[in-house]
Motif scaffolding. Sequence first.
Motif, PDB file in Angstrom:
ATOM      1  N   LYS A   1     -27.329  29.333 -22.500  1.00 40.37           N
ATOM      2  CA  LYS A   1     -27.946  28.019 -22.264  1.00 40.37           C
ATOM      3  C   LYS A   1     -29.181  27.836 -23.143  1.00 40.37           C
ATOM      4  O   LYS A   1     -29.383  26.777 -23.753  1.00 40.37           O
ATOM      5  CB  LYS A   1     -28.324  27.907 -20.783  1.00 40.37           C
ATOM      6  CG  LYS A   1     -28.962  26.571 -20.405  1.00 40.37           C
ATOM      7  CD  LYS A   1     -27.952  25.435 -20.531  1.00 40.37           C
ATOM      8  CE  LYS A   1     -28.547  24.097 -20.160  1.00 40.37           C
ATOM      9  NZ  LYS A   1     -27.578  22.999 -20.259  1.00 40.37           N
ATOM     10  N   LEU A   2     -29.993  28.867 -23.241  1.00 38.15           N
ATOM     11  CA  LEU A   2     -31.201  28.801 -24.059  1.00 38.15           C
ATOM     12  C   LEU A   2     -30.870  28.657 -25.541  1.00 38.15           C
ATOM     13  O   LEU A   2     -31.534  27.934 -26.272  1.00 38.15           O
ATOM     14  CB  LEU A   2     -32.057  30.048 -23.818  1.00 38.15           C
ATOM     15  CG  LEU A   2     -32.844  30.049 -22.500  1.00 38.15           C
ATOM     16  CD1 LEU A   2     -33.352  31.446 -22.185  1.00 38.15           C
ATOM     17  CD2 LEU A   2     -34.003  29.069 -22.572  1.00 38.15           C
ATOM     18  N   GLU A   3     -29.833  29.332 -25.984  1.00 38.14           N
ATOM     19  CA  GLU A   3     -29.436  29.235 -27.389  1.00 38.14           C
ATOM     20  C   GLU A   3     -28.903  27.842 -27.709  1.00 38.14           C
ATOM     21  O   GLU A   3     -29.123  27.313 -28.805  1.00 38.14           O
ATOM     22  CB  GLU A   3     -28.383  30.290 -27.717  1.00 38.14           C
ATOM     23  CG  GLU A   3     -28.937  31.707 -27.780  1.00 38.14           C
ATOM     24  CD  GLU A   3     -27.872  32.714 -28.189  1.00 38.14           C
ATOM     25  OE1 GLU A   3     -26.862  32.299 -28.781  1.00 38.14           O
ATOM     26  OE2 GLU A   3     -28.062  33.913 -27.914  1.00 38.14           O
ATOM     27  N   GLN A   4     -28.211  27.236 -26.768  1.00 37.40           N
ATOM     28  CA  GLN A   4     -27.622  25.915 -26.992  1.00 37.40           C
ATOM     29  C   GLN A   4     -28.676  24.810 -27.020  1.00 37.40           C
ATOM     30  O   GLN A   4     -28.573  23.865 -27.809  1.00 37.40           O
ATOM     31  CB  GLN A   4     -26.598  25.609 -25.892  1.00 37.40           C
ATOM     32  CG  GLN A   4     -25.341  26.460 -25.955  1.00 37.40           C
ATOM     33  CD  GLN A   4     -24.482  26.265 -24.717  1.00 37.40           C
ATOM     34  OE1 GLN A   4     -24.691  25.341 -23.926  1.00 37.40           O
ATOM     35  NE2 GLN A   4     -23.499  27.141 -24.529  1.00 37.40           N
ATOM     36  N   THR A   5     -29.691  24.924 -26.164  1.00 39.98           N
ATOM     37  CA  THR A   5     -30.602  23.785 -25.991  1.00 39.98           C
ATOM     38  C   THR A   5     -32.060  24.070 -26.319  1.00 39.98           C
ATOM     39  O   THR A   5     -32.860  23.131 -26.403  1.00 39.98           O
ATOM     40  CB  THR A   5     -30.541  23.282 -24.529  1.00 39.98           C
ATOM     41  OG1 THR A   5     -31.029  24.315 -23.653  1.00 39.98           O
ATOM     42  CG2 THR A   5     -29.128  22.920 -24.127  1.00 39.98           C
ATOM     43  N   GLY A   6     -32.438  25.361 -26.478  1.00 40.76           N
ATOM     44  CA  GLY A   6     -33.861  25.641 -26.552  1.00 40.76           C
ATOM     45  C   GLY A   6     -34.399  26.258 -27.817  1.00 40.76           C
ATOM     46  O   GLY A   6     -35.625  26.286 -28.005  1.00 40.76           O
ATOM     47  N   LEU A   7     -33.551  26.754 -28.712  1.00 49.12           N
ATOM     48  CA  LEU A   7     -34.056  27.486 -29.868  1.00 49.12           C
ATOM     49  C   LEU A   7     -34.982  26.647 -30.745  1.00 49.12           C
ATOM     50  O   LEU A   7     -35.920  27.171 -31.344  1.00 49.12           O
ATOM     51  CB  LEU A   7     -32.896  28.031 -30.709  1.00 49.12           C
ATOM     52  CG  LEU A   7     -32.113  29.210 -30.110  1.00 49.12           C
ATOM     53  CD1 LEU A   7     -30.986  29.629 -31.052  1.00 49.12           C
ATOM     54  CD2 LEU A   7     -33.030  30.390 -29.828  1.00 49.12           C
ATOM     55  N   GLN A   8     -34.724  25.359 -30.835  1.00 49.97           N
ATOM     56  CA  GLN A   8     -35.540  24.510 -31.698  1.00 49.97           C
ATOM     57  C   GLN A   8     -36.567  23.677 -30.911  1.00 49.97           C
ATOM     58  O   GLN A   8     -37.202  22.787 -31.468  1.00 49.97           O
ATOM     59  CB  GLN A   8     -34.637  23.574 -32.511  1.00 49.97           C
ATOM     60  CG  GLN A   8     -33.653  24.322 -33.397  1.00 49.97           C
ATOM     61  CD  GLN A   8     -32.887  23.398 -34.314  1.00 49.97           C
ATOM     62  OE1 GLN A   8     -33.473  22.513 -34.938  1.00 49.97           O
ATOM     63  NE2 GLN A   8     -31.579  23.573 -34.394  1.00 49.97           N
ATOM     64  N   THR A   9     -36.724  24.023 -29.626  1.00 49.87           N
ATOM     65  CA  THR A   9     -37.660  23.282 -28.777  1.00 49.87           C
ATOM     66  C   THR A   9     -39.023  23.957 -28.783  1.00 49.87           C
ATOM     67  O   THR A   9     -39.121  25.168 -28.551  1.00 49.87           O
ATOM     68  CB  THR A   9     -37.130  23.223 -27.325  1.00 49.87           C
ATOM     69  OG1 THR A   9     -35.827  22.630 -27.328  1.00 49.87           O
ATOM     70  CG2 THR A   9     -38.069  22.420 -26.449  1.00 49.87           C
ATOM     71  N   GLU A  10     -40.067  23.195 -29.026  1.00 50.88           N
ATOM     72  CA  GLU A  10     -41.414  23.765 -29.087  1.00 50.88           C
ATOM     73  C   GLU A  10     -41.809  24.366 -27.743  1.00 50.88           C
ATOM     74  O   GLU A  10     -41.637  23.761 -26.693  1.00 50.88           O
ATOM     75  CB  GLU A  10     -42.424  22.684 -29.492  1.00 50.88           C
ATOM     76  CG  GLU A  10     -43.824  23.222 -29.703  1.00 50.88           C
ATOM     77  CD  GLU A  10     -44.761  22.184 -30.283  1.00 50.88           C
ATOM     78  OE1 GLU A  10     -45.988  22.388 -30.192  1.00 50.88           O
ATOM     79  OE2 GLU A  10     -44.265  21.161 -30.821  1.00 50.88           O
ATOM     80  N   GLY A  11     -42.296  25.593 -27.814  1.00 48.66           N
ATOM     81  CA  GLY A  11     -42.782  26.256 -26.606  1.00 48.66           C
ATOM     82  C   GLY A  11     -41.710  26.944 -25.794  1.00 48.66           C
ATOM     83  O   GLY A  11     -41.973  27.340 -24.649  1.00 48.66           O
ATOM     84  N   ILE A  12     -40.500  27.104 -26.343  1.00 49.37           N
ATOM     85  CA  ILE A  12     -39.440  27.807 -25.606  1.00 49.37           C
ATOM     86  C   ILE A  12     -39.967  29.171 -25.142  1.00 49.37           C
ATOM     87  O   ILE A  12     -40.642  29.859 -25.901  1.00 49.37           O
ATOM     88  CB  ILE A  12     -38.181  27.954 -26.496  1.00 49.37           C
ATOM     89  CG1 ILE A  12     -37.056  28.698 -25.755  1.00 49.37           C
ATOM     90  CG2 ILE A  12     -38.508  28.701 -27.768  1.00 49.37           C
ATOM     91  CD1 ILE A  12     -36.539  27.976 -24.584  1.00 49.37           C
ATOM     92  N   LEU A  13     -39.731  29.532 -23.914  1.00 51.96           N
ATOM     93  CA  LEU A  13     -40.199  30.744 -23.229  1.00 51.96           C
ATOM     94  C   LEU A  13     -41.652  30.604 -22.748  1.00 51.96           C
ATOM     95  O   LEU A  13     -42.046  31.248 -21.786  1.00 51.96           O
ATOM     96  CB  LEU A  13     -40.090  31.998 -24.109  1.00 51.96           C
ATOM     97  CG  LEU A  13     -38.697  32.434 -24.549  1.00 51.96           C
ATOM     98  CD1 LEU A  13     -38.797  33.686 -25.423  1.00 51.96           C
ATOM     99  CD2 LEU A  13     -37.801  32.708 -23.361  1.00 51.96           C
ATOM    100  N   ARG A  14     -42.453  29.762 -23.430  1.00 56.02           N
ATOM    101  CA  ARG A  14     -43.865  29.652 -23.060  1.00 56.02           C
ATOM    102  C   ARG A  14     -44.106  28.546 -22.032  1.00 56.02           C
ATOM    103  O   ARG A  14     -44.823  28.750 -21.052  1.00 56.02           O
ATOM    104  CB  ARG A  14     -44.714  29.380 -24.298  1.00 56.02           C
ATOM    105  CG  ARG A  14     -46.221  29.371 -24.008  1.00 56.02           C
ATOM    106  CD  ARG A  14     -47.053  29.118 -25.254  1.00 56.02           C
ATOM    107  NE  ARG A  14     -46.882  27.763 -25.771  1.00 56.02           N
ATOM    108  CZ  ARG A  14     -46.454  27.475 -27.001  1.00 56.02           C
ATOM    109  NH1 ARG A  14     -46.120  28.452 -27.824  1.00 56.02           N
ATOM    110  NH2 ARG A  14     -46.331  26.226 -27.402  1.00 56.02           N
ATOM    111  N   VAL A  15     -43.500  27.381 -22.242  1.00 57.44           N
ATOM    112  CA  VAL A  15     -43.723  26.239 -21.339  1.00 57.44           C
ATOM    113  C   VAL A  15     -42.905  26.450 -20.064  1.00 57.44           C
ATOM    114  O   VAL A  15     -41.678  26.548 -20.115  1.00 57.44           O
ATOM    115  CB  VAL A  15     -43.316  24.912 -22.012  1.00 57.44           C
ATOM    116  CG1 VAL A  15     -43.520  23.750 -21.058  1.00 57.44           C
ATOM    117  CG2 VAL A  15     -44.101  24.714 -23.308  1.00 57.44           C
ATOM    118  N   PRO A  16     -43.561  26.538 -18.901  1.00 53.40           N
ATOM    119  CA  PRO A  16     -42.826  26.812 -17.655  1.00 53.40           C
ATOM    120  C   PRO A  16     -42.056  25.596 -17.157  1.00 53.40           C
ATOM    121  O   PRO A  16     -42.400  24.450 -17.438  1.00 53.40           O
ATOM    122  CB  PRO A  16     -43.941  27.182 -16.680  1.00 53.40           C
ATOM    123  CG  PRO A  16     -45.132  26.423 -17.171  1.00 53.40           C
ATOM    124  CD  PRO A  16     -45.012  26.389 -18.676  1.00 53.40           C
TER     125      PRO A  16
END
Length: 498
Positions: free
Chosen positions: A192-207
């Motif tokens: 899920k993270l690879e599909q939607t989050g790799l290019q999203t700013e703050g991935i893993l950091r923004v809760p």
Amino acid sequence: MRALLSTLTRSQAAMVKKRVDNYTLTVRKRSKQPTRHVRDVFSTPNTSRRVSECPPCPPPQDTSDSLSFEVPYSEGVAAHRRGRQGDCKDCQRIRRDDHDLPTFQLPRPKLGLTRIQDLSCEDMKKIGYISLIELTTFYDGLGIELKRNRAARSKARENGIFGVPLTTLLENDQKKFPGSKVPLVFRKLLSKLEQTGLQTEGILRVPGSASRVKHLRQELEQKLYEDRFDWELVRHNDAAGLLKMFIRELPYPLLTLQHAPAFAAAQNISSPRQQIQALHLLIMLLPEPNRDTLKALLEFLRKVVAYEEKNRMGLWNVSMIVAPNLFTYRGKNAKQEEMQGAAGAAHLVRLLITHQDLLWTVPCFLISHVRKLNEAGASKKPPSSEKTKKKLLLMRRKTTEREKTERSELTDLRQGVIRVHAPQHAKISMAIQLDNETKAKDVMARFDYENGTSRRPRQYLFEVGGNIGERSLDPETHLLDVYHVNPHCEWVLKPTTT
């Protein structure tokens, strides 16, 4: 024990003797107890650790980008101590800047690189025993003292997802997905993270939203195995929260309760090269479910770092966020210890992410130990049961018949001829004359040519038996060198299991 000692270096054997003598003395003091396996004598370790100053720097030929797999790391520590005096760049602590990380190239031994998944399970168990002895010897040479610590006994959940041991999760997953090596929920969250989050700013950091994450957790517990969970409802920051929660709530840490102190002790090693070597031995020690799950996590984290320009998550940021979930501290002073070790733990995570290909490659010196151990075990007298004797006689008869057939087929060929068996090919057997340049990829290409190149899955060459259980050969392996090291093995062409 005698067979094991015969395969060890002088330093390793001395360490085993020292540990066994200490253990024997302790047993005598406490009263008689049953004899323990050598792996229990070396069971890791906790806590108290003393770290010496970095010893003199290594001899001049030891360059910054080289990492030999041929010589035990503990022998390198001894050589380091005998090296030149003076400033040693390798012994200086690295700064926070990502660009200061050392780079180590994977060596290219003639026997070929061996990934962890290339060896049989039985051989990997032996790799674990030898790695434990080598790690203890290596740490002792560095002045790091690791005391034995009993594993904590605690009841863990057997049903559900969060707070359930990895082994239990995999047992449940394998009922529905045979061959699963990483828990289903973990794979789904990473996907899920690879599909939607790799290019999203703050991935893993923004809760994500705490209430939404709590609700999703409950939904996963109830619906994941029934295929009723809707992954479209999961936002990438919620998935990141669930991922960290999953790792943090494992009843037994991903780096294991037993080996966590040894991982923590690696933070205090000054030399980056020796830190890598310590991590390398520790990866060899991890149980298979922990190692596979950790690898899946590190592969994902490497992808996150690769998109740094988009997501603003550099290697140091990612490591600082993930480290507290991997390096967990328990007890009264847990918070204080976590804060004190935060930078060191993050640095180790950086090394794990950056050097994961190297760390999941089995060093040649460990494989050499396994070969010697297998040879020593084979020299023992076979069990005396009648059933076993009949089985061995039948195996010997079949082997003799096969050898006679092969000798008759190869009477006109010189020494250095192997017969490759390819059960899934049209041409199931082929005699091949080896020379100094023959590589595994040449044999693979020859069978592909004989049978057409459209066959799938791709076939790989294995050495089977002799002084190894089974090893998938790197395409760049020089076969004549393997032939000399393991002259009694069988050569089989087949797909890998990974």
